[in-house]
Motif scaffolding. Sequence first.
Motif, PDB file in Angstrom:
ATOM      1  N   ALA A  14       0.847  -1.188   0.000  1.00  0.00           N
ATOM      2  CA  ALA A  14       0.000   0.000   0.000  1.00  0.00           C
ATOM      3  C   ALA A  14       0.886   1.242   0.000  1.00  0.00           C
ATOM      4  N   GLY A  15       0.551   2.182  -0.860  1.00  0.00           N
ATOM      5  CA  GLY A  15       1.358   3.390  -1.001  1.00  0.00           C
ATOM      6  C   GLY A  15       2.419   3.287  -2.078  1.00  0.00           C
ATOM      7  N   GLY A  16       2.620   2.080  -2.576  1.00  0.00           N
ATOM      8  CA  GLY A  16       3.633   1.856  -3.590  1.00  0.00           C
ATOM      9  C   GLY A  16       3.107   2.044  -4.997  1.00  0.00           C
ATOM     10  N   SER A  17       3.934   1.620  -5.965  1.00  0.00           N
ATOM     11  CA  SER A  17       3.605   1.811  -7.381  1.00  0.00           C
ATOM     12  C   SER A  17       3.731   0.511  -8.154  1.00  0.00           C
ATOM     13  N   LEU A  18       2.985   0.452  -9.236  1.00  0.00           N
ATOM     14  CA  LEU A  18       3.015  -0.713 -10.122  1.00  0.00           C
ATOM     15  C   LEU A  18       2.612  -0.232 -11.506  1.00  0.00           C
ATOM     16  N   ARG A  19       3.189  -0.823 -12.549  1.00  0.00           N
ATOM     17  CA  ARG A  19       2.795  -0.462 -13.901  1.00  0.00           C
ATOM     18  C   ARG A  19       2.305  -1.680 -14.651  1.00  0.00           C
ATOM     19  N   LEU A  20       1.111  -1.553 -15.185  1.00  0.00           N
ATOM     20  CA  LEU A  20       0.533  -2.609 -16.009  1.00  0.00           C
ATOM     21  C   LEU A  20       0.727  -2.266 -17.484  1.00  0.00           C
ATOM     22  N   SER A  21       0.866  -3.307 -18.292  1.00  0.00           N
ATOM     23  CA  SER A  21       1.003  -3.115 -19.735  1.00  0.00           C
ATOM     24  C   SER A  21      -0.020  -3.959 -20.468  1.00  0.00           C
ATOM     25  N   CYS A  22      -0.373  -3.518 -21.642  1.00  0.00           N
ATOM     26  CA  CYS A  22      -1.331  -4.252 -22.463  1.00  0.00           C
ATOM     27  C   CYS A  22      -0.943  -4.081 -23.918  1.00  0.00           C
ATOM     28  N   SER A  68      -2.372   6.709 -13.938  1.00  0.00           N
ATOM     29  CA  SER A  68      -2.195   7.429 -15.195  1.00  0.00           C
ATOM     30  C   SER A  68      -2.192   6.426 -16.346  1.00  0.00           C
ATOM     31  N   ILE A  69      -3.022   6.691 -17.349  1.00  0.00           N
ATOM     32  CA  ILE A  69      -3.094   5.814 -18.513  1.00  0.00           C
ATOM     33  C   ILE A  69      -2.326   6.464 -19.658  1.00  0.00           C
ATOM     34  N   SER A  70      -1.632   5.647 -20.416  1.00  0.00           N
ATOM     35  CA  SER A  70      -0.891   6.170 -21.558  1.00  0.00           C
ATOM     36  C   SER A  70      -0.740   5.067 -22.597  1.00  0.00           C
ATOM     37  N   LYS A  71      -0.277   5.439 -23.765  1.00  0.00           N
ATOM     38  CA  LYS A  71      -0.063   4.474 -24.844  1.00  0.00           C
ATOM     39  C   LYS A  71       1.140   4.892 -25.651  1.00  0.00           C
ATOM     40  N   ASP A  72       1.735   3.947 -26.351  1.00  0.00           N
ATOM     41  CA  ASP A  72       2.823   4.312 -27.234  1.00  0.00           C
ATOM     42  C   ASP A  72       2.397   4.113 -28.698  1.00  0.00           C
ATOM     43  N   ILE A  73       3.284   4.402 -29.605  1.00  0.00           N
ATOM     44  CA  ILE A  73       2.920   4.376 -31.015  1.00  0.00           C
ATOM     45  C   ILE A  73       2.688   2.961 -31.533  1.00  0.00           C
ATOM     46  N   GLU A  74       3.059   1.977 -30.762  1.00  0.00           N
ATOM     47  CA  GLU A  74       2.840   0.587 -31.172  1.00  0.00           C
ATOM     48  C   GLU A  74       1.599  -0.003 -30.521  1.00  0.00           C
ATOM     49  N   ASN A  75       0.711   0.879 -30.039  1.00  0.00           N
ATOM     50  CA  ASN A  75      -0.544   0.449 -29.410  1.00  0.00           C
ATOM     51  C   ASN A  75      -0.342  -0.355 -28.139  1.00  0.00           C
ATOM     52  N   THR A  76       0.762  -0.138 -27.465  1.00  0.00           N
ATOM     53  CA  THR A  76       0.917  -0.717 -26.141  1.00  0.00           C
ATOM     54  C   THR A  76       0.316   0.238 -25.127  1.00  0.00           C
ATOM     55  N   LEU A  77      -0.570  -0.285 -24.308  1.00  0.00           N
ATOM     56  CA  LEU A  77      -1.274   0.522 -23.313  1.00  0.00           C
ATOM     57  C   LEU A  77      -0.628   0.313 -21.963  1.00  0.00           C
ATOM     58  N   TYR A  78      -0.550   1.378 -21.187  1.00  0.00           N
ATOM     59  CA  TYR A  78       0.040   1.305 -19.854  1.00  0.00           C
ATOM     60  C   TYR A  78      -0.928   1.869 -18.826  1.00  0.00           C
ATOM     61  N   LEU A  79      -0.834   1.351 -17.619  1.00  0.00           N
ATOM     62  CA  LEU A  79      -1.517   1.933 -16.478  1.00  0.00           C
ATOM     63  C   LEU A  79      -0.490   2.077 -15.366  1.00  0.00           C
ATOM     64  N   GLN A  80      -0.083   3.296 -15.101  1.00  0.00           N
ATOM     65  CA  GLN A  80       0.828   3.580 -14.005  1.00  0.00           C
ATOM     66  C   GLN A  80      -0.005   3.770 -12.745  1.00  0.00           C
ATOM     67  N   MET A  81       0.219   2.884 -11.789  1.00  0.00           N
ATOM     68  CA  MET A  81      -0.548   2.911 -10.549  1.00  0.00           C
ATOM     69  C   MET A  81       0.356   3.412  -9.433  1.00  0.00           C
ATOM     70  N   ASP A  82       0.079   4.590  -8.912  1.00  0.00           N
ATOM     71  CA  ASP A  82       0.835   5.175  -7.804  1.00  0.00           C
ATOM     72  C   ASP A  82      -0.063   5.325  -6.589  1.00  0.00           C
ATOM     73  N   MET A  83       0.562   5.430  -5.431  1.00  0.00           N
ATOM     74  CA  MET A  83      -0.196   5.577  -4.173  1.00  0.00           C
ATOM     75  C   MET A  83      -1.288   4.512  -4.098  1.00  0.00           C
ATOM     76  N   VAL A  84      -0.892   3.281  -4.368  1.00  0.00           N
ATOM     77  CA  VAL A  84      -1.843   2.167  -4.423  1.00  0.00           C
ATOM     78  C   VAL A  84      -2.498   1.956  -3.062  1.00  0.00           C
ATOM     79  N   LYS A  85      -3.791   1.672  -3.090  1.00  0.00           N
ATOM     80  CA  LYS A  85      -4.560   1.428  -1.873  1.00  0.00           C
ATOM     81  C   LYS A  85      -5.005  -0.041  -1.831  1.00  0.00           C
ATOM     82  N   PRO A  86      -5.319  -0.555  -0.649  1.00  0.00           N
ATOM     83  CA  PRO A  86      -5.790  -1.943  -0.550  1.00  0.00           C
ATOM     84  C   PRO A  86      -6.992  -2.224  -1.437  1.00  0.00           C
ATOM     85  N   GLU A  87      -7.862  -1.240  -1.604  1.00  0.00           N
ATOM     86  CA  GLU A  87      -9.056  -1.449  -2.427  1.00  0.00           C
ATOM     87  C   GLU A  87      -8.749  -1.516  -3.924  1.00  0.00           C
TER      88      GLU A  87
END
Length: 125
Positions: A14-22, A68-87
């Motif tokens: 909790a309180g940390g960060s994680l980045r998801l990719s798609c 924060s959601i973002s994408k690159d030119i190759e259609n890779t999607l990211y979700l930067q998750m900061d200040m993560v909460k238990p929920e």
Amino acid sequence: QVRVVESGGGSVQAGGSLRLSCQASGFTSRIYTMAWFHQAPGKEREGVAAIDSDGTTAYTNSVRGRFSISKDIENTLYLQMDMVKPEDAGMYYCAADPFILDPGYELSAIAYNHWGQGTQVTVSS
């Protein structure tokens, strides 16, 4: 054939960060909307963040300012998750569709036809 594959889930304090990719492949259109959905145990799948090919973003209120959601030119999607909460724990699904969705529909699950298998996020306190 459209294929959507998520990666990057795991365990975070909790309180940390994680980045998801798609990675979405098979789209023939340059126009699209992609989004992240969250499904907590025993709850319905809910839209978290979306972005379209014009770069327009949408966030659900509970993650605004933290994710924060973002994408690159190759259609890779990211979700930067900061200040993560238990929920924030649960399965995260990537969704994509070859349309720019009307405002208000970007975070609606029924608007998307292409889904990944999901990636698990565990939050420890």
